[in-house]
Write an enzyme that holds these catalytic residues in place. Structure first.
Site, PDB file in Angstrom:
ATOM      1  N   SER A  29     -12.464  -8.705  -4.646  1.00 12.93           N
ATOM      2  CA  SER A  29     -13.482  -8.579  -3.593  1.00 12.93           C
ATOM      3  C   SER A  29     -14.830  -9.114  -4.067  1.00 12.93           C
ATOM      4  CB  SER A  29     -13.643  -7.110  -3.187  1.00 12.93           C
ATOM      5  OG  SER A  29     -12.450  -6.600  -2.652  1.00 12.93           O
ATOM      6  N   ARG A  33     -17.046 -12.728  -3.031  1.00 12.18           N
ATOM      7  CA  ARG A  33     -18.425 -12.606  -2.558  1.00 12.18           C
ATOM      8  C   ARG A  33     -19.401 -13.326  -3.489  1.00 12.18           C
ATOM      9  NH1 ARG A  33     -15.355  -8.583  -0.668  1.00 12.18           N
ATOM     10  NH2 ARG A  33     -15.917  -7.440   1.241  1.00 12.18           N
ATOM     11  N   GLY A 101      -6.653 -13.062   3.185  1.00  8.92           N
ATOM     12  CA  GLY A 101      -7.297 -12.558   4.388  1.00  8.92           C
ATOM     13  C   GLY A 101      -8.780 -12.298   4.180  1.00  8.92           C
ATOM     14  N   SER A 174     -12.733  -1.307   8.301  1.00 13.85           N
ATOM     15  CA  SER A 174     -12.391  -2.586   7.675  1.00 13.85           C
ATOM     16  C   SER A 174     -13.620  -3.182   7.020  1.00 13.85           C
ATOM     17  CB  SER A 174     -11.824  -3.574   8.701  1.00 13.85           C
ATOM     18  OG  SER A 174     -11.722  -4.869   8.125  1.00 13.85           O
ATOM     19  N   GLN A 176     -13.637  -5.958   5.590  1.00 17.10           N
ATOM     20  CA  GLN A 176     -13.641  -7.394   5.893  1.00 17.10           C
ATOM     21  C   GLN A 176     -14.391  -7.675   7.192  1.00 17.10           C
ATOM     22  OE1 GLN A 176      -9.568  -8.715   5.855  1.00 17.10           O
ATOM     23  NE2 GLN A 176      -9.305  -8.310   3.677  1.00 17.10           N
ATOM     24  N   ASP A 326      -5.249  -0.789  -0.618  1.00 11.62           N
ATOM     25  CA  ASP A 326      -4.339  -1.701  -1.307  1.00 11.62           C
ATOM     26  C   ASP A 326      -3.445  -0.995  -2.319  1.00 11.62           C
ATOM     27  OD1 ASP A 326      -5.126  -4.037   0.006  1.00 11.62           O
ATOM     28  OD2 ASP A 326      -6.841  -4.298  -1.325  1.00 11.62           O
ATOM     29  N   LYS A 353      -1.496  -6.024   6.676  1.00  7.03           N
ATOM     30  CA  LYS A 353      -1.840  -6.622   5.388  1.00  7.03           C
ATOM     31  C   LYS A 353      -0.976  -7.876   5.187  1.00  7.03           C
ATOM     32  CE  LYS A 353      -5.157  -4.080   3.748  1.00  7.03           C
ATOM     33  NZ  LYS A 353      -6.429  -4.710   3.331  1.00  7.03           N
ATOM     34  N   ARG A 357       2.868  -3.771   5.311  1.00  8.02           N
ATOM     35  CA  ARG A 357       2.989  -3.142   3.995  1.00  8.02           C
ATOM     36  C   ARG A 357       3.536  -1.725   4.095  1.00  8.02           C
ATOM     37  NH1 ARG A 357      -2.182  -4.292   0.461  1.00  8.02           N
ATOM     38  NH2 ARG A 357      -1.351  -6.379   0.076  1.00  8.02           N
ATOM     39  N   ARG A 401       1.265  -7.209  -3.831  1.00 10.29           N
ATOM     40  CA  ARG A 401       1.212  -5.799  -4.225  1.00 10.29           C
ATOM     41  C   ARG A 401       2.582  -5.122  -4.103  1.00 10.29           C
ATOM     42  NH1 ARG A 401      -4.047  -5.556  -5.397  1.00 10.29           N
ATOM     43  NH2 ARG A 401      -5.486  -6.608  -3.974  1.00 10.29           N
TER      44      ARG A 401
END
Length: 448
Positions: A29, A33, A101, A174, A176, A326, A353, A357, A401
């Site tokens: 993450s 960024r 994603g 979220s 995201q 996750d 996901k 998942r 994962r």
């Protein structure tokens, strides 16, 4: 749909306990960024500890295509010369985001505030994932989107010439979607406001401040309100990326489940909005402690010591889901070895996901002799109180994962467990098998 060249991997119980100190790849993450903020900052941002998995390399390539200068200067060391807020240029070709994603959704936010046209695609897994959750709120900036049915990739975006600030209440938790809205707000005059009912990971807010933006966060009756003052001048700032807690989860759970093991995972990010798994494992009785806690680049980090423990089942509350979204597949593996029943509540977000998942995790368990069921959005796992039977081949559905969780299960099972395709592990944890094999004698993770 399988990868064109599947790489199955086989995991069996090691002949000796897991032991040693290790580092895990940089936080995914924060890596995404760091590249994006470096690209819209003024000056040159030096990044160390960057995750060099496929997902992050896609982001690096996309930022180059949008006009930033992005160079690798050493292992995990990168330099980004930015173009300033509003300075990205139109890409000459399609942006291929691979399996990521996070990269796709955050980049849609960034592009929305620029008067440019771009086309975005991804691999077969990413092309199945919903983008409407970001294109809907981003349309409020004035950006336009053209997508496949269901709001899916490939899609085209024309960013707003005069972007408007967004005022948006997140319908689902979220990070995201929140981040996409904030990134779009960088180019808009005035205040962009996002409200989340459940707190989600706040790396975007932390990094915006690190680069000089004005961001406020307020807990209200409506939820957590994040405000960004638009059109800041972001100034290049060094970023030291901590180890990814989602990646650290795999050697930690393996150490808890393989008798006699003791493993230290160094320099792990301990942002409280990311550490729900560690909280849950402690509730299950895990011998888990943190040493050498410190702050690095605005983020708390430390070394995690994990030792073999006989775990007990617990109920995981739904409000914890955003802080460990996750980690549920590998938690399910821990629950399979625990005494009693573990109920994980409120997992609707797992259905969208890299794979469904939730279904994939239930299938991972059922195929290896563990009784589990899905009730609504809850996953219920009936633990064995000892060794997991194992012996199954797990369909990974192009999901890194699920693949790593299957391999951790094999280390703690009576019979070997096979992941039908481990190729996608490289998206987040390059070198995973070699690192795990280095903690013990022999090669418990190997091609079948």
């Amino acid at each position: 749909m399988s990868h064109p060249d599947p790489r199955p991997l086989h995991a069996s119980a090691p002949s000796a306990p897991l032991a040693g100190r290790l580092g895990v790849p940089g936080d995914k993450s924060i890596s995404h960024r760091a590249l994006m903020f470096g690209a819209v900052a003024v000056g040159t941002t030096e990044i160390s500890g960057l995750l060099e998995g496929e997902d992050v390399l896609r982001t690096a390539a996309a930022m180059r295509a949008l006009g930033a200068t992005v160079d690798k200067t050493g292992p995990g060391a990168w330099r980004v010369s930015g173009r300033g807020v509003g300075g990205l240029v139109e890409p000459a070709d399609v942006l291929d985001m691979g399996n990521s994603g996070t990269a796709a959704r955050l980049l849609l936010g960034l592009i929305s505030g620029h008067p440019i046209f771009a086309v975005m695609t991804g691999d077969a897994s990413l092309r199945r994932r919903p983008m409407k959750r970001v294109t809907d709120p981003l349309s409020a900036t004035g950006a336009q989107f053209w997508t496949r049915d269901g709001g899916r990739l490939p899609l085209a975006v024309r960013g707003a010439a005069d972007p408007l600030p967004i005022d948006y209440v997140l319908p689902v938790a979220s990070a995201q979607v929140k981040s996409a809205c904030l990134l779009a707000g960088l180019c808009a005059p005035g205040t962009t406001r996002v409200v989340e009912k459940e707190p989600t990971r706040d790396h975007t807010e932390n990094m915006l401040r690190h680069f000089g933006a004005t961001v406020s966060v307020e807990d209200t009756a409506e939820g957590r309100v994040i405000r960004l003052e638009g059109q800041p001048e972001l100034v290049a700032a060094p970023v030291l990326v901590p180890g990814d807690p989602s990646s650290a989860a795999f050697p930690i759970v393996a150490a808890l489940l393989v008798p006699g093991s003791r493993v230290v995972v160094e320099n792990v990010g301990l942002n409280p909005l990311r550490t729900g798994l560690f909280t849950t494992l402690r509730e299950m009785g895990a011998a888990l402690r943190v040493e050498n806690e410190r702050i690095s680049g605005g983020e708390p980090v430390g070394d995690i010591v994990a030792e073999y423990t006989e775990l007990s089942g617990v109920t995981v509350p739904p409000h914890r889901a955003p802080s460990m979204i996750d980690e549920y597949p590998v938690l399910a593996v821990a629950a399979a070895a625990a005494r009693g029943t573990t109920r994980m509540k409120g997992l609707a977000e797992l259905r969208v996901k890299e794979s469904d998942r939730l279904a994939a995790t239930a299938a991972l368990l059922a195929g290896n002799g563990i009784k589990a069921e899905i009730e609504g959005d809850d996953l219920i796992v009936h633990g064995t109180g000892g060794a997991i039977p194992g012996g199954g081949t797990v369909e990974t559905h192009m999901d890194h994962r699920i693949a790593m969780s299957a391999l951790v299960m094999g280390l703690a099972a009576r019979a070997p467990v096979t992941a039908d395709d481990a190729a996608f592990i490289d998206t987040s944890f390059p070198g995973f098998a070699a690192l795990m094999n280095g903690l013990t004698t022999g090669t418990p993770l190997a091609a079948p």
